[in-house]
Design a protein around this motif. Structure first.
Motif, PDB file in Angstrom:
ATOM      1  N   TYR A 174      11.788  10.674  -6.663  1.00 39.95           N
ATOM      2  CA  TYR A 174      13.227  10.406  -6.819  1.00 39.95           C
ATOM      3  C   TYR A 174      13.715   9.712  -5.550  1.00 39.95           C
ATOM      4  CZ  TYR A 174      18.226  11.012  -7.458  1.00 39.95           C
ATOM      5  OH  TYR A 174      19.569  10.780  -7.574  1.00 39.95           O
ATOM      6  N   GLU A 236      13.814   8.541 -14.778  1.00 38.64           N
ATOM      7  CA  GLU A 236      14.655   9.737 -14.800  1.00 38.64           C
ATOM      8  C   GLU A 236      16.041   9.360 -14.292  1.00 38.64           C
ATOM      9  OE1 GLU A 236      12.191  12.965 -13.055  1.00 38.64           O
ATOM     10  OE2 GLU A 236      14.053  13.228 -11.945  1.00 38.64           O
ATOM     11  N   GLY A 238      20.583   9.989 -14.423  1.00 39.82           N
ATOM     12  CA  GLY A 238      21.707  10.875 -14.715  1.00 39.82           C
ATOM     13  C   GLY A 238      23.009  10.100 -14.780  1.00 39.82           C
ATOM     14  N   ARG A 239      23.579   9.811 -13.585  1.00 40.60           N
ATOM     15  CA  ARG A 239      24.916   9.218 -13.523  1.00 40.60           C
ATOM     16  C   ARG A 239      25.028   7.871 -14.236  1.00 40.60           C
ATOM     17  NH1 ARG A 239      25.098   8.525  -7.564  1.00 40.60           N
ATOM     18  NH2 ARG A 239      22.876   8.443  -7.991  1.00 40.60           N
TER      19      ARG A 239
HETATM   20  C1  LIG Z   1      14.895  14.763  -9.262  1.00 41.59           C
HETATM   21  C2  LIG Z   1      16.127  14.152  -9.835  1.00 41.59           C
HETATM   22  N1  LIG Z   1      16.024  13.339 -10.911  1.00 41.59           N
HETATM   23  C3  LIG Z   1      17.109  12.742 -11.456  1.00 41.59           C
HETATM   24  C4  LIG Z   1      18.381  12.969 -10.973  1.00 41.59           C
HETATM   25  C5  LIG Z   1      19.524  12.257 -11.599  1.00 41.59           C
HETATM   26  O1  LIG Z   1      20.093  11.477 -10.666  1.00 41.59           O
HETATM   27  P1  LIG Z   1      20.976  10.164 -10.794  1.00 41.59           P
HETATM   28  O2  LIG Z   1      22.327  10.614 -11.187  1.00 41.59           O
HETATM   29  O3  LIG Z   1      20.887   9.686  -9.388  1.00 41.59           O
HETATM   30  O4  LIG Z   1      20.347   9.236 -11.781  1.00 41.59           O
HETATM   31  C6  LIG Z   1      18.541  13.815  -9.832  1.00 41.59           C
HETATM   32  C7  LIG Z   1      19.869  14.048  -9.248  1.00 41.59           C
HETATM   33  O5  LIG Z   1      20.066  14.519  -8.157  1.00 41.59           O
HETATM   34  C8  LIG Z   1      17.382  14.411  -9.267  1.00 41.59           C
HETATM   35  O6  LIG Z   1      17.482  15.218  -8.179  1.00 41.59           O
END
Ligand SMILES: Cc1ncc(COP(=O)(O)O)c(C=O)c1O
Length: 380
Positions: A174, A236, A238-239
Motif C-alpha cells: 500500500y 486495492e 477506497g476513497r
Molecule cells: C492497506 C490499505 N488498503 C487500502 C486502503 C484504502 O485506501 P485509499 O482510500 O487510499 O484507496 C487503505 C487505507 O488506509 C489501506 O490501509
C-alpha cells in the motif's frame, strides 16, 4: 450530485444525514478501472477496502459490479460473509489480523490472506498446513521510502527469508496518499521485480497493490505510467471509489459574528460523524462547493461570506473546516449539504460519543431515496 436533491424530504427528519448515490458509485468504479489500466498497461481487477465505507447497501452494489472486498479484521470478515460476498472475492489483511481471523479466512477459503509480517506469515502457513484451504498467502512489503514505520517488511527481510523458496502466492503493498508519486511507485515496482528474479513467488503469484488514490474528482491527480512485467495485479482502493458518491447534510444550530471577517457556524453534527475534518491531509482545507437551504428546503445563494464550521461536540478539535463560503444571511434552522463525504464517514468516526444526534443514511438508486441507515456490524 447534490445540485438537484429534494431537500424537503431529506431534512424532514430534523437529523443530520448521509446520502449516497448509486450512479456515481458505479461510474467511479469504471473510472478507477480505467485510470489503473492506463497507469499499469494491463487489465486489473479491483478490491474495495471495506473500512473506507462499510454501509451494507454500498457493499452490495460493489459486489454486483464485480469488485472484490478487502477486509481488515475478524468483524469485517464476518460482516462480508454475512452480506453474501463470495469468499473467493474476499481478501483479508492488515495489522489487526488475529489467529481467529486467519483460521476463519482459511476455513471459509477466502481468496487471499495478506500477512503484515513474516511471523504472521509463518503462523498462517502453519495453520494452513493443518487444514485444507485454497486461500493464497501473501506478505506485505513496505520499503523505508514509503511513509509509515510499523507496517509490512523490507525487501532485505523478505529476500533473507523467502529467496529461492517460491513459497509466496502474492505480495501486498500500500503506497498511500503521502507517497503516491511517479519516482516512488516506479522504484517500488523495480524492487518487486528484483524479488521476482530472486524466486520468492510461486508461478501464479499476484501483486495486491493499494496506490492510495484520493478522491479523483477533487484532487485532479496526474496519473503517470509505470514500466513493469507483472502479469496479475489486483488493485486495492477506497476513497477513489467512495468519497465522491456521498454527501453529508446537517442543520445549523447557531451563527455567531465574533469577528467582522469570519462567521462562526455550529451545526447539529460534527467530527463525531467522521474519521477526520473536511480537509485534505496533503493540501490542507479545501473549498467543497457546499449547498445551503432554509428550513423549508429552499436553496440559498452562497456569497463571499466566510465561516469556520464547528460541530456540536464542543471539543477543541471539533472544527470541521476553518474557512468555508456560506450565504450572507445564513442562520439557525438552515441546512448545509457537503459533497465528497462518501468515505470515512459515519462508521469511521466516534458516533456514540456523548450521545449526540446520529445521522441517517439515504441511498439513491436512480428512482428512490431509500433509508439505508447503518446500525452496527451485527444487524443487516
Ligand atoms: C492497506 C490499505 N488498503 C487500502 C486502503 C484504502 O485506501 P485509499 O482510500 O487510499 O484507496 C487503505 C487505507 O488506509 C489501506 O490501509
Amino acid at each position: 450530485m447534490i445540485k438537484n436533491i429534494p431537500f424537503k424530504n431529506l431534512i424532514s427528519n430534523q437529523r443530520p444525514f448521509f446520502l449516497y448515490d448509486e450512479k456515481k458509485l458505479i461510474s467511479n468504479i469504471a473510472h478507477v478501472r480505467k485510470v489503473m489500466k492506463n497507469m499499469l498497461n494491463i487489465d486489473v481487477s479491483l478490491a474495495f477496502s471495506l473500512k473506507t465505507q462499510p454501509n451494507y447497501k454500498i457493499i452490495q452494489t460493489i459486489n454486483q459490479h464485480n469488485v472484490s472486498l478487502d477486509v481488515s479484521s475478524l468483524n469485517e470478515l464476518n460482516y462480508a460473509l454475512a452480506l453474501g460476498f463470495d469468499p473467493e472475492r474476499i481478501f483479508v489483511g492488515g495489522v489487526g489480523v488475529t489467529e481467529s481471523a486467519i483460521a476463519l479466512s482459511l476455513e471459509t477459503n477466502v481468496g487471499g490472506l495478506h500477512l503484515n509480517s513474516i511471523d504472521g506469515f509463518e503462523c498462517a502457513f502453519r495453520i494452513k498446513k493443518k487444514v485444507t484451504s485454497n486461500t493464497s498467502l501473501s506478505v506485505r512489503f513496505h520499503p523505508n521510502y514509503l511513509k509509515g514505520t510499523k507496517l509490512g517488511e523490507t525487501k532485505e527481510a523478505l529476500l533473507a527469508r523467502f529467496a529461492r523458496s517460491k513459497i509466496l502466492d502474492g505480495l501486498h503493498v500500500y503506497v498511500g496518499r503521502e507517497s503516491f508519486e511517479q519516482n516512488t511507485v516506479q522504484q517500488l515496482f523495480s524492487d518487486i521485480e528484483e524479488m521476482v528474479a530472486e524466486n520468492l513467488f510461486s508461478d501464479s503469484w499476484t501483486l495486491y497493490f493499494g496506490p492510495g488514490l484520493p478522491d479523483l474528482d477533487q484532487s485532479k491527480l496526474e496519473i503517470f505510467k509505470i514500466n513493469h512485467r507483472i502479469k496479475d495485479i489486483k488493485i486495492e482502493v477506497g476513497r477513489s471509489i467512495a468519497s465522491s458518491c456521498g454527501c453529508y447534510g446537517a442543520p445549523i444550530l447557531s451563527v455567531k459574528n465574533f469577528s467582522a471577517e469570519k462567521k462562526t457556524v455550529i451545526i447539529d453534527g460534527g467530527l463525531q460523524h467522521f474519521g477526520s475534518p473536511w480537509v485534505n491531509l496533503r493540501h490542507g482545507p479545501i473549498q467543497m462547493n457546499a449547498v445551503f437551504c432554509n428550513a423549508k428546503g429552499k436553496q440559498k445563494k452562497v456569497s463571499n461570506a466566510s465561516a469556520a464550521i464547528y460541530g456540536s461536540l464542543c471539543l477543541w478539535h471539533d472544527c470541521l473546516h476553518p474557512n468555508f463560503s456560506v450565504p450572507e444571511d445564513i442562520q439557525r434552522g438552515d441546512w448545509i449539504l457537503v459533497p465528497h463525504m462518501g468515505a470515512y464517514g459515519l462508521t469511521a468516526g466516534v458516533p456514540l460519543f456523548i450521545g449526540e444526534t446520529l445521522p441517517l443514511e439515504f441511498y439513491y438508486d436512480g428512482k428512490r431515496y431509500i433509508d439505508v441507515t447503518h446500525h452496527n456490524f451485527g444487524t443487516i
